[in-house]
Design a protein around this motif. Sequence first.
Motif, PDB file in Angstrom:
ATOM      1  N   MET A 256       7.518  -1.782 -10.046  1.00 25.14           N
ATOM      2  CA  MET A 256       8.469  -2.359  -9.102  1.00 25.14           C
ATOM      3  C   MET A 256       7.760  -2.894  -7.862  1.00 25.14           C
ATOM      4  O   MET A 256       8.060  -3.989  -7.375  1.00 25.14           O
ATOM      5  CB  MET A 256       9.510  -1.312  -8.683  1.00 25.14           C
ATOM      6  CG  MET A 256      10.449  -0.901  -9.778  1.00 25.14           C
ATOM      7  SD  MET A 256      11.376  -2.273 -10.412  1.00 25.14           S
ATOM      8  CE  MET A 256      12.667  -2.368  -9.218  1.00 25.14           C
ATOM      9  N   ALA A 257       6.795  -2.126  -7.348  1.00 27.40           N
ATOM     10  CA  ALA A 257       6.117  -2.529  -6.114  1.00 27.40           C
ATOM     11  C   ALA A 257       5.307  -3.799  -6.338  1.00 27.40           C
ATOM     12  O   ALA A 257       5.387  -4.737  -5.537  1.00 27.40           O
ATOM     13  CB  ALA A 257       5.212  -1.395  -5.636  1.00 27.40           C
ATOM     14  N   PHE A 258       4.552  -3.835  -7.434  1.00 27.81           N
ATOM     15  CA  PHE A 258       3.774  -5.042  -7.719  1.00 27.81           C
ATOM     16  C   PHE A 258       4.708  -6.243  -7.854  1.00 27.81           C
ATOM     17  O   PHE A 258       4.425  -7.347  -7.383  1.00 27.81           O
ATOM     18  CB  PHE A 258       2.967  -4.867  -9.004  1.00 27.81           C
ATOM     19  CG  PHE A 258       1.715  -4.064  -8.820  1.00 27.81           C
ATOM     20  CD1 PHE A 258       0.783  -4.426  -7.852  1.00 27.81           C
ATOM     21  CD2 PHE A 258       1.457  -2.957  -9.608  1.00 27.81           C
ATOM     22  CE1 PHE A 258      -0.375  -3.702  -7.687  1.00 27.81           C
ATOM     23  CE2 PHE A 258       0.304  -2.224  -9.439  1.00 27.81           C
ATOM     24  CZ  PHE A 258      -0.614  -2.586  -8.481  1.00 27.81           C
TER      25      PHE A 258
ATOM     26  N   GLN B 299       0.814  -1.215   0.000  1.00 32.20           N
ATOM     27  CA  GLN B 299       0.000   0.000   0.000  1.00 32.20           C
ATOM     28  C   GLN B 299       0.845   1.262   0.000  1.00 32.20           C
ATOM     29  O   GLN B 299       0.561   2.221  -0.728  1.00 32.20           O
ATOM     30  CB  GLN B 299      -0.937   0.012   1.223  1.00 32.20           C
ATOM     31  CG  GLN B 299      -2.254  -0.702   1.018  1.00 32.20           C
ATOM     32  CD  GLN B 299      -2.060  -2.217   1.029  1.00 32.20           C
ATOM     33  OE1 GLN B 299      -1.081  -2.705   1.570  1.00 32.20           O
ATOM     34  NE2 GLN B 299      -2.994  -2.939   0.435  1.00 32.20           N
ATOM     35  N   THR B 300       1.889   1.253   0.812  1.00 36.16           N
ATOM     36  CA  THR B 300       2.735   2.441   0.910  1.00 36.16           C
ATOM     37  C   THR B 300       3.241   2.865  -0.473  1.00 36.16           C
ATOM     38  O   THR B 300       3.156   4.022  -0.861  1.00 36.16           O
ATOM     39  CB  THR B 300       3.940   2.148   1.809  1.00 36.16           C
ATOM     40  OG1 THR B 300       3.478   1.487   2.971  1.00 36.16           O
ATOM     41  CG2 THR B 300       4.653   3.417   2.166  1.00 36.16           C
ATOM     42  N   PHE B 301       3.732   1.854  -1.202  1.00 40.92           N
ATOM     43  CA  PHE B 301       4.328   2.181  -2.490  1.00 40.92           C
ATOM     44  C   PHE B 301       3.276   2.592  -3.508  1.00 40.92           C
ATOM     45  O   PHE B 301       3.505   3.495  -4.327  1.00 40.92           O
ATOM     46  CB  PHE B 301       5.144   0.983  -3.000  1.00 40.92           C
ATOM     47  CG  PHE B 301       6.413   0.800  -2.247  1.00 40.92           C
ATOM     48  CD1 PHE B 301       7.518   1.572  -2.543  1.00 40.92           C
ATOM     49  CD2 PHE B 301       6.495  -0.100  -1.209  1.00 40.92           C
ATOM     50  CE1 PHE B 301       8.683   1.426  -1.837  1.00 40.92           C
ATOM     51  CE2 PHE B 301       7.661  -0.249  -0.501  1.00 40.92           C
ATOM     52  CZ  PHE B 301       8.761   0.515  -0.811  1.00 40.92           C
ATOM     53  N   LEU B 302       2.103   1.948  -3.460  1.00 39.78           N
ATOM     54  CA  LEU B 302       1.042   2.328  -4.395  1.00 39.78           C
ATOM     55  C   LEU B 302       0.598   3.755  -4.135  1.00 39.78           C
ATOM     56  O   LEU B 302       0.372   4.544  -5.064  1.00 39.78           O
ATOM     57  CB  LEU B 302      -0.140   1.369  -4.280  1.00 39.78           C
ATOM     58  CG  LEU B 302       0.101  -0.047  -4.800  1.00 39.78           C
ATOM     59  CD1 LEU B 302      -1.205  -0.827  -4.816  1.00 39.78           C
ATOM     60  CD2 LEU B 302       0.705  -0.021  -6.180  1.00 39.78           C
TER      61      LEU B 302
ATOM     62  N   VAL C 228      10.361  -9.506 -14.121  1.00 44.93           N
ATOM     63  CA  VAL C 228       9.495  -8.843 -15.106  1.00 44.93           C
ATOM     64  C   VAL C 228       9.374  -7.340 -14.863  1.00 44.93           C
ATOM     65  O   VAL C 228       9.669  -6.520 -15.728  1.00 44.93           O
ATOM     66  CB  VAL C 228       8.088  -9.478 -15.090  1.00 44.93           C
ATOM     67  CG1 VAL C 228       7.251  -8.885 -16.202  1.00 44.93           C
ATOM     68  CG2 VAL C 228       8.183 -10.972 -15.238  1.00 44.93           C
ATOM     69  N   GLY C 229       8.966  -6.987 -13.634  1.00 43.34           N
ATOM     70  CA  GLY C 229       8.741  -5.576 -13.341  1.00 43.34           C
ATOM     71  C   GLY C 229      10.014  -4.760 -13.471  1.00 43.34           C
ATOM     72  O   GLY C 229       9.997  -3.627 -13.949  1.00 43.34           O
TER      73      GLY C 229
END
Lengths: 474, 103
Positions: free
Chosen positions: B48-50, B6-9, B60-61
């Motif tokens: 990156m976060a996902f 959540q933080t990164f999103l 992948v990211g």
Amino acid sequence: MKAVALFLPELYFLLMALVLFFCSLRRQTEPSKDFRLFLAMSAGGILVGALSLFQQGSLFFASYQVDLFSQVFKLALAGGVFLVALICHRLPGVEDRFHAEFYLFLTTCTVGMMMLVSAVELLTIYISLELASYSLYILIPMRQGDGIDVEAGVKYLFIGAVSSCFMLFGLSYLFGATHSTYLVDILPKMPALLASPVGLLGLILSLAGFFFKLSLFPIHFWAPDVYQGGANQLVAYIATASKVAAVAILLRFAALGSSYGYSFAQILVFLSIVSMTLGNLVAIIQKDFKRMLAYSSIAHAGYILMGVLTLSESGYTSVIYYAVAYLIMNFTCFMVLSEVADDGRDLQIAEFAGLYHRSPLLALALMMGLFSLAGVPPSIGFTGKLLIFTSAMNQGYFWLVLIGAVNGTISLYYYLRVVYAAYFMDPGDLPKVVPSPAIRWTTYALILIIIGFGVFPMHVVDLARTAVKFVLYT
Amino acid sequence: MYNNLQTFLLLAALLFAIGLYGVLARRSLIAVLISVELMLNAASINFMAFNRFLIPEPAVGQIITLFIMAVAAAEAAIALSIIIAVYRKLKSINVEHVNELRG
């Protein structure tokens, strides 16, 4: 070897870009030599596109899908480039020493679009879209002018950049929600995302990049400025080939929403209605011919979306037909424009006055192109509109079709105004226009296609129907 | 707190909003370009976060983010060269002076 055969059209246009790159390094400028080379190589492009029409397979770890759907669009793109090459014989809007570069970037843009129609993986889609866009960003400010060219270039650049940011942000949500970047893997997971807003938000944001290319509301406002500010031949390319590629990828991507049903289609219905109404109403007050065509292209994006949002086989078939038809009829108008504006200026509608007396053939071509855009039978545009409206009607979008029909009538007004100027207004002291033999033969061919495929659309529709089976996975 | 998705999103969404505000509000073309880069980086952070928190496949990211960086560099080059062209012709890089076309 099989892989080379699958990748042949892209390889051919890459080679063409390389050759044109070396031409652009020449010390002496030889614009006529560059033009002949570009014309010959783009004619070869049609041949290559036709040869690889029935290729099938996948490349690059399945991120690149070669099937009838992609190959039909590649052939249409190659045809579009060839047509644009035909009207580049003077290219007065661009300095002589930049002609080779102009052709070079047209070619790289075509490579990008060809990759775009085959891409079935998120990163591949993004990269090929940007390859196509960046070439166009460079092309627009190439026009000689008093500042409107750079203004159009800077507007196109920033609106394009922002819309591709939106797309990328949406793609990241799709990636996070489905844990994959392949469309085949994403598709089965979409219904599960129905409950969460993240899927819908991701999908709608992702479509922003394609809406930009298609000049659809709400990312339409670049179109009039870019059409007016760009060189006539370049705008012909943006308005035809570039639109076709955008339609292809929009079809591939919107198929993701086919399981969404109501809420997704409802958003597209809204965008379609606003786009066509706004485009048609604002087009009425335009005096500059290219600006008028820009607003008409916004309206046509609305019609095309009407077919896309049915998310059905017949709707998709009609959209492919309409995209090809739009390429032909819009190009016809731009060809007349670039022939009449022989010094590369922007053309006011009033400057078409008495075109019938100045060049009967071009006047006829203009009338055919505009009638086709307006959807007057028996032209190719009428058949396309009929197919789209019928498929939307069959899916139960009665009000949408009604609004579309009303819009078609409104659009007739401003198209007829141009035809009126060409046929019934006094030419005054406007000079005669004498098209070259190549242009004359192209004009005959275009008129023949507009009528011929309008009356006998069966073959194209059959081809389109077979092609659609490869994208609509349901 | 920093070790959850959540933080990164939220950070990415905030960055995206700041970038969008910058594009709409700033008058200098250079500042608009910087804001566009902010929006691109917001998308990168999302990827990156996902990748870090949800997806077992680790690369992948990160690969996508590398590609975004390369593409953003190309974009900056094109944008700056067009901005120079604007400055040469109009003697200004203020958005309000680049407003001849309308109608």
